[in-house]
Design a protein around this motif. Sequence first.
Motif, short mmCIF file in Angstrom:
data_model
loop_
_atom_site.label_atom_id
_atom_site.label_comp_id
_atom_site.label_asym_id
_atom_site.label_seq_id
_atom_site.Cartn_x
_atom_site.Cartn_y
_atom_site.Cartn_z
N LEU A 35 0.82 -1.21 0.00
CA LEU A 35 0.00 0.00 0.00
C LEU A 35 0.86 1.27 0.00
CD1 LEU A 35 -2.78 -0.97 2.58
CD2 LEU A 35 -2.98 -0.90 0.09
N ALA A 36 2.01 1.19 0.64
CA ALA A 36 2.85 2.39 0.78
C ALA A 36 3.57 2.73 -0.52
CB ALA A 36 3.87 2.20 1.89
N PHE A 37 3.84 1.74 -1.36
CA PHE A 37 4.55 2.01 -2.61
C PHE A 37 3.77 2.99 -3.50
CE2 PHE A 37 5.71 0.81 -7.03
CZ PHE A 37 7.05 1.17 -6.98
N PRO A 38 2.49 2.75 -3.81
CA PRO A 38 1.76 3.77 -4.60
C PRO A 38 1.54 5.06 -3.83
CG PRO A 38 0.29 1.99 -3.94
CD PRO A 38 1.68 1.54 -3.60
N PHE A 39 1.46 4.98 -2.49
CA PHE A 39 1.30 6.19 -1.68
C PHE A 39 2.50 7.11 -1.86
CE2 PHE A 39 2.15 8.51 2.25
CZ PHE A 39 0.95 9.16 2.46
N VAL A 40 3.71 6.56 -1.72
CA VAL A 40 4.93 7.36 -1.84
C VAL A 40 5.08 7.92 -3.25
CG1 VAL A 40 7.45 7.24 -1.81
CG2 VAL A 40 6.13 6.23 0.05
N LEU A 41 4.85 7.09 -4.25
CA LEU A 41 4.96 7.55 -5.64
C LEU A 41 3.98 8.68 -5.93
CD1 LEU A 41 5.44 4.24 -7.69
CD2 LEU A 41 7.17 5.92 -7.04
N THR A 42 2.77 8.55 -5.41
CA THR A 42 1.75 9.58 -5.65
C THR A 42 2.11 10.89 -4.96
OG1 THR A 42 0.06 7.86 -5.83
CG2 THR A 42 -0.71 10.09 -5.48
N VAL A 43 2.68 10.81 -3.76
CA VAL A 43 3.06 12.04 -3.06
C VAL A 43 4.22 12.72 -3.79
CG1 VAL A 43 3.84 13.02 -0.88
CG2 VAL A 43 2.24 11.12 -0.86
N ILE A 44 5.17 11.94 -4.31
CA ILE A 44 6.24 12.54 -5.13
C ILE A 44 5.65 13.22 -6.36
CG2 ILE A 44 8.26 12.02 -6.56
CD1 ILE A 44 8.91 9.74 -4.66
N LEU A 45 4.70 12.56 -6.99
CA LEU A 45 4.03 13.14 -8.16
C LEU A 45 3.28 14.40 -7.77
CD1 LEU A 45 3.48 12.54 -11.20
CD2 LEU A 45 1.39 11.37 -10.46
N MET A 46 2.65 14.37 -6.61
CA MET A 46 1.91 15.53 -6.13
C MET A 46 2.83 16.72 -5.90
SD MET A 46 -0.36 15.56 -2.67
CE MET A 46 -0.78 17.08 -1.83
N PHE A 47 3.97 16.47 -5.30
CA PHE A 47 4.95 17.54 -5.08
C PHE A 47 5.39 18.13 -6.42
CE2 PHE A 47 9.51 18.72 -4.52
CZ PHE A 47 9.31 19.83 -3.70
N SER A 48 5.64 17.28 -7.40
CA SER A 48 6.05 17.76 -8.72
C SER A 48 4.94 18.57 -9.38
CB SER A 48 6.43 16.57 -9.61
OG SER A 48 7.46 15.80 -9.03
N TYR A 49 3.69 18.15 -9.22
CA TYR A 49 2.56 18.89 -9.77
C TYR A 49 2.48 20.29 -9.17
CZ TYR A 49 0.37 14.91 -12.20
OH TYR A 49 0.08 13.88 -13.06
N ILE A 50 2.68 20.40 -7.86
CA ILE A 50 2.60 21.70 -7.21
C ILE A 50 3.68 22.64 -7.75
CG2 ILE A 50 2.75 22.93 -5.01
CD1 ILE A 50 1.76 20.35 -3.66
N VAL A 51 4.89 22.11 -7.90
CA VAL A 51 5.99 22.91 -8.44
C VAL A 51 5.69 23.32 -9.88
CG1 VAL A 51 8.44 22.92 -9.03
CG2 VAL A 51 7.67 21.88 -6.89
N LEU A 52 5.16 22.39 -10.67
CA LEU A 52 4.77 22.71 -12.04
C LEU A 52 3.74 23.83 -12.08
CD1 LEU A 52 4.50 19.28 -13.92
CD2 LEU A 52 5.79 21.28 -14.67
N ASP A 53 2.81 23.77 -11.16
CA ASP A 53 1.76 24.80 -11.12
C ASP A 53 2.35 26.16 -10.78
OD1 ASP A 53 -1.16 25.50 -11.06
OD2 ASP A 53 -0.65 26.02 -9.01
N ILE A 54 3.28 26.20 -9.82
CA ILE A 54 3.94 27.47 -9.48
C ILE A 54 4.71 27.99 -10.69
CG2 ILE A 54 5.62 28.59 -7.98
CD1 ILE A 54 4.96 26.51 -5.84
N GLY A 55 5.42 27.09 -11.37
CA GLY A 55 6.16 27.50 -12.57
C GLY A 55 5.25 28.03 -13.66
#
Length: 367
Positions: free
Chosen positions: A86-106
């Motif tokens: 369960l934690a494997f997709p959780f961690v990957l999704t949070v990394i993706l989420m962080f990248s999305y936020i940075v993309l949005d700021i950019g």
Amino acid sequence: MDKQETVDSWQMATLFLAFMTGSAIVNIPAPLTAAAGNGAWLSLIIANGAGMLLLACILYLRRRYPGMTMIDYSRKVLGNGMTVLLAFPFVLTVILMFSYIVLDIGGFFASSLLIQTPSYAVHSLIILTAALTARAGIEAMARMFILLLYSMYFFIFLVLMLVQPYFHPEYLLPAFPQGMKPVIHGAYIAFGFPYAELILFAMVLPFVRKSDDNRLGKYMFSALLVNGLSLILVVICSIMVKGPLASELKFSVFQLARLITVQDVIERVESIVGISLIVGSYMKATITLFVVNLALSQLLKLQDNRILMFPLALVSLLLTLVMFDYEAEFTEKVTAVWPLITAVAFVFPILLITLVTVIKGKGGNGP
């Protein structure tokens, strides 16, 4: 986790409000009104109600497993093998989420403030700042974010007050021109962003001091209610100003600030507002990076829970540079696919852990 780092209930609620409101208040009005039209406010009420239920789940698990993060009590309830699954997709999704936020700021910088600046320069600066702040620890984040959050809210509500001459309340009618189906679609979007994301705080709640536990639930629910009311207010104001065109008003609060002119003296305030909105997204990005670093460190059973901070930041920076070729592709992923991803990676694990905990408790085998 670092046992010496603790915050009180009010500080945790402040972090929670910053996380839930940070990037949502500038990004949610356009896709929500595109999906639900004038019924976008009802979509937010439905999604906020679902968020209340999820918050109740993580607070219940905190009471049953005091001092444990989601990774800890998942191991206790489901076992190590199921936790890794369960934690494997959780961690990957949070990394993706962080990248999305940075993309949005950019994207915000590229379209509004620093048009000629390369995206990688903005992304690098935001990620480095977030990594340094997250590495400083949750106590430093809590102290700093209180001031930043109050500043963000002050400028947002100042914009909504000054733009009042442009309000057209008649634009709010009819409320449901196409029935409830668009409203449900809007609730699906709003649930995925930001309300399903509150599950990340299952990793952060153990940092609250034990002596302050009795007020935590009240403050957390109050913060979520303030978040819901804020988003509803911004959506309603966007509709009253732009009417059917509100769905095309990307970065709505910033665009509303461009309309403000007071006696030819106060004008061009959008730059200040833009900085406040960037600060909101920065706070959410910092908390997200803090959570993914903590989750991965506990999953790998590392002694130093900060050693992965900068490697994770570097991975996220590379993702922001290669994930999307077009802004439309990014928008589609966030509005159409992201709610499904968060349901699988965030909501399903916490509901499963809650269900098993309740069953074990009724069977007399609870912790």
